[in-house]
Design an enzyme around this catalytic site. Sequence first.
Site, PDB file in Angstrom:
ATOM      1  N   GLY A  36       0.840  -1.202   0.000  1.00 12.77           N
ATOM      2  CA  GLY A  36       0.000   0.000   0.000  1.00 12.77           C
ATOM      3  C   GLY A  36       0.869   1.244   0.000  1.00 12.77           C
ATOM      4  O   GLY A  36       2.095   1.172   0.170  1.00 12.77           O
ATOM      5  N   SER A  38       2.587   4.834   1.074  1.00 12.25           N
ATOM      6  CA  SER A  38       3.205   5.309   2.308  1.00 12.25           C
ATOM      7  C   SER A  38       2.104   5.956   3.163  1.00 12.25           C
ATOM      8  O   SER A  38       1.294   6.732   2.644  1.00 12.25           O
ATOM      9  CB  SER A  38       4.282   6.347   1.951  1.00 12.25           C
ATOM     10  OG  SER A  38       4.832   6.888   3.110  1.00 12.25           O
ATOM     11  N   SER A 110       5.919  -1.984  -2.145  1.00 10.70           N
ATOM     12  CA  SER A 110       5.877  -2.955  -3.263  1.00 10.70           C
ATOM     13  C   SER A 110       4.893  -2.493  -4.337  1.00 10.70           C
ATOM     14  O   SER A 110       3.841  -3.108  -4.522  1.00 10.70           O
ATOM     15  CB  SER A 110       5.569  -4.371  -2.764  1.00 10.70           C
ATOM     16  OG  SER A 110       4.597  -4.435  -1.753  1.00 10.70           O
TER      17      SER A 110
END
Length: 214
Positions: A36, A38, A110
């Site tokens: 997800g 930051s 990711s």
Amino acid sequence: MNDSKSSNIVWHEGTVSRKHREMLNHHRGFTVWFTGLSGSGKSTLSVALEERLYSMGCRTYRLDGDNVRTGLNRDLAFSPEDRIENIRRIGEVAKLFRDAGIINLTAFISPYRQDRDMARNLSERGDDDFIEVYVDAPLEVCEQRDPKGLYKKARAGSIPNFTGISAPYEAPADPEIHVRTGDTSIADGVTQIVRYLCTKGYIENELASAVDAD
Ligand SMILES: Nc1ncnc2c1ncn2[C@@H]1O[C@H](COP(=O)(O)OS(=O)(=O)O)[C@@H](OP(=O)(O)O)[C@H]1O
Ligand SMILES: Nc1ncnc2c1ncn2[C@@H]1O[C@H](COP(=O)(O)OP(=O)(O)O)[C@@H](O)[C@H]1O
């Protein structure tokens, strides 16, 4: 080049297997892969989930982007190539933890679907020991939270390639778990994940309910 590097390498099998280690731990080794933006809540949820699992007697280990980037991956920055290498290494480390029979919780942005799929495909038991959790909060919410002041810096132009602002994030198409942290509490997010783990048989129902009752 790669072929010549690996052609003289022979896998050395041990006598204590993953199954043995899992028997000793009384649970399987698997990966909970948080992804997800930051500020979406990956670290917060992984810390809270680890606490829950630990109190149930599970053996756990948490791998977190900020932490791993101070050691193993300190040579990597945030270009697309470096992020790909970051996730490749974490995928391999997660695989080692699964082999150790440990529940590993990874908290990395990711951002690329292909890299998350690559990490998943390293799993010997296919989808059975890789659980992707999409930690989903709208960019506006993450930016408002801005727990480390990074969005402010990114908007001011002092952080290049910042995910969501000047670098892409590819949301999972079909994650095992989708936690909408803009609309739910931290406790509810953890409960959603623990319920999934119990329903699918990753952890024992009785353990989870004993802790719930405390
Ligand atoms: N340019 C840029 N973009 C995004 N994030 C940045 C950047 N520079 C530093 N940071 C900090 O690094 C943390 C993200 O590292 P990850 O290893 O999770 O990133 S990635 O998976 O390789 O994309 C991220 O942590 P989280 O906020 O926990 O996600 C930030 O603290
Ligand atoms: N439902 C929720 N789940 C997770 N975090 C939440 C939630 N609601 C508010 N937050 C807050 O949002 C912030 C998320 O920060 P962090 O966990 O560091 O995100 P990330 O690791 O994705 O960058 C924390 O300050 C946390 O307290």
